[in-house]
Design an enzyme around this catalytic site. Structure first.
Site, PDB file in Angstrom:
ATOM      1  CB  SER A   3      -1.048  -0.187   1.074  1.00  0.00           C
ATOM      2  OG  SER A   3      -1.924  -0.691   1.166  1.00  0.00           O
ATOM      3  CD  GLU A  62       1.310   1.791   4.670  1.00  0.00           C
ATOM      4  OE1 GLU A  62       1.862   0.606   4.555  1.00  0.00           O
ATOM      5  OE2 GLU A  62      -0.142   1.884   4.367  1.00  0.00           O
TER       6      GLU A  62
END
Length: 338
Positions: free
Chosen positions: A260, A332
């Site tokens: 992600s 992230e």
């Protein structure tokens, strides 16, 4: 570069250190991206790691801790310092957690009240998370099946409080051993010292740990699991296999990537991947990098992508989502190096 050559020579004098110079780095990252680093060192134990860190501190040499390389984009022009790989700092020790010890963990995020007898799997920071899951499944321990197939090491997972399928690393973490940089009030110099601590629930948050944005270096993590009855072992294996299948079905392993790209934000009302999809950005490409055609929150390396390609594409997605929705996406993945 002269100081780095001298540092490499000093590191080579330690019997528990393996030193590489002018080391290509792309193969060490799941994105398969990155230039060379002038010095890479692999400590074989915690004392060797401590020696390395303190030597670098004394000489004001920048350093970077490398775990599994799964959540990182490493610079095309490398890194002007020393990369410390935790690859050799691995292993799993199984320790029963008896009733009289429960009180020490009562304020941790771990739920000790349900499931079978609790055991600690004490894992070196360089131990692959999937290796820990495989060990647990093989030996009849439950509680971490949702991490099956999760790339990276337990040290990195602890550092970022990795989360998947509603399970956070903090939810199964007991005590953590780590090296903390301590400033001397008298001399103004700093040295790393060993620490062990059980962190309370309020020390953790979504994708945030007590170590995030600090200089501390995790050296081992206690993963607390429950011992299942023998008749339930096959069910544990089935659960783990289902989580692995979910990762495969999401295309996590089709191309080199770092999982992600953006954090989910509950204030947005839906997962980031859905938002990116609704903005029509799946398949958007720049250079050799592309937003996965099947998942809006994964960027893949489709054709010898550079770190610059990925960074540009990340910014393009952020800008387009901001313009369309007003949402500010938070990265992230981490960018290191030049």
């Amino acid at each position: 570069m002269t100081i780095l050559r001298e540092i490499a020579q000093k590191l080579n004098t330690h019997e528990a250190l393996k030193v590489f110079t002018d080391e290509p780095m792309a193969r060490r990252f799941s994105f398969k991206i990155g230039g060379k680093t002038p010095v890479l060192v692999e400590p074989e134990n915690e004392d060797a790691l401590l020696f390395t860190l303190n030597l670098l501190l004394e000489n004001n040499v920048p350093y970077f801790i490398l775990g599994g390389g799964t959540n990182i984009v490493f610079g095309d022009n490398g890194f002007d310092g020393v990369v410390i790989s935790t690859d050799k700092l691995n292993g799993i020790d199984e320790i029963p957690l008896v009733s009289r010890e429960f009180s020490a963990y009562k304020n941790s995020p771990v739920n000790l009240e349900t499931g079978g007898p609790k055991h600690i799997l004490k894992c070196g920071c360089g131990t692959a998370v999937n290796a820990i899951v495989n060990y647990a499944v093989k030996n009849g321990f439950t509680g971490i099946e949702a991490f099956c197939g999760l790339p990276g090491t337990v040290g990195g997972g602890c550092y970022m409080n990795a989360r998947c399928f509603d399970l956070e690393m903090s939810m199964v973490t007991g005590a953590v051993e780590y090296l903390e940089k301590v400033e001397s009030a008298d001399s103004g110099s700093a040295r790393y010292e060993k620490r062990r601590k059980i962190f309370t629930k309020d020390s953790w948050a979504y994708k945030i740990s007590p170590f995030t944005d600090t200089d501390s270096v995790v050296t081992s993590v206690e993963i607390i699991v429950s011992k299942a009855a023998v008749q339930d072992w096959d069910k544990i294996k089935e659960n783990a296999a289902q989580f692995m299948k979910a990762r495969v079905d999401k295309g996590h392993f089709k191309y080199p990537c770092a999982g992600s790209v953006f954090k989910n934000n509950h204030d947005f009302g839906k997962p980031t991947g859905v938002i990116v999809d609704e903005c029509g950005l799946k398949g958007l490409a720049y250079g050799g990098a592309q937003v996965a055609p099947w998942h809006g929150n994964i960027i893949i390396n489709i054709e010898t992508a550079s770190a610059a390609d990925v960074k540009t594409l990340v910014q393009m997605v952020k800008d387009k989502v901001k313009a369309a929705t007003g949402f500010d996406l938070e990265c992230e993945i981490l960018f290191y190096g030049n």
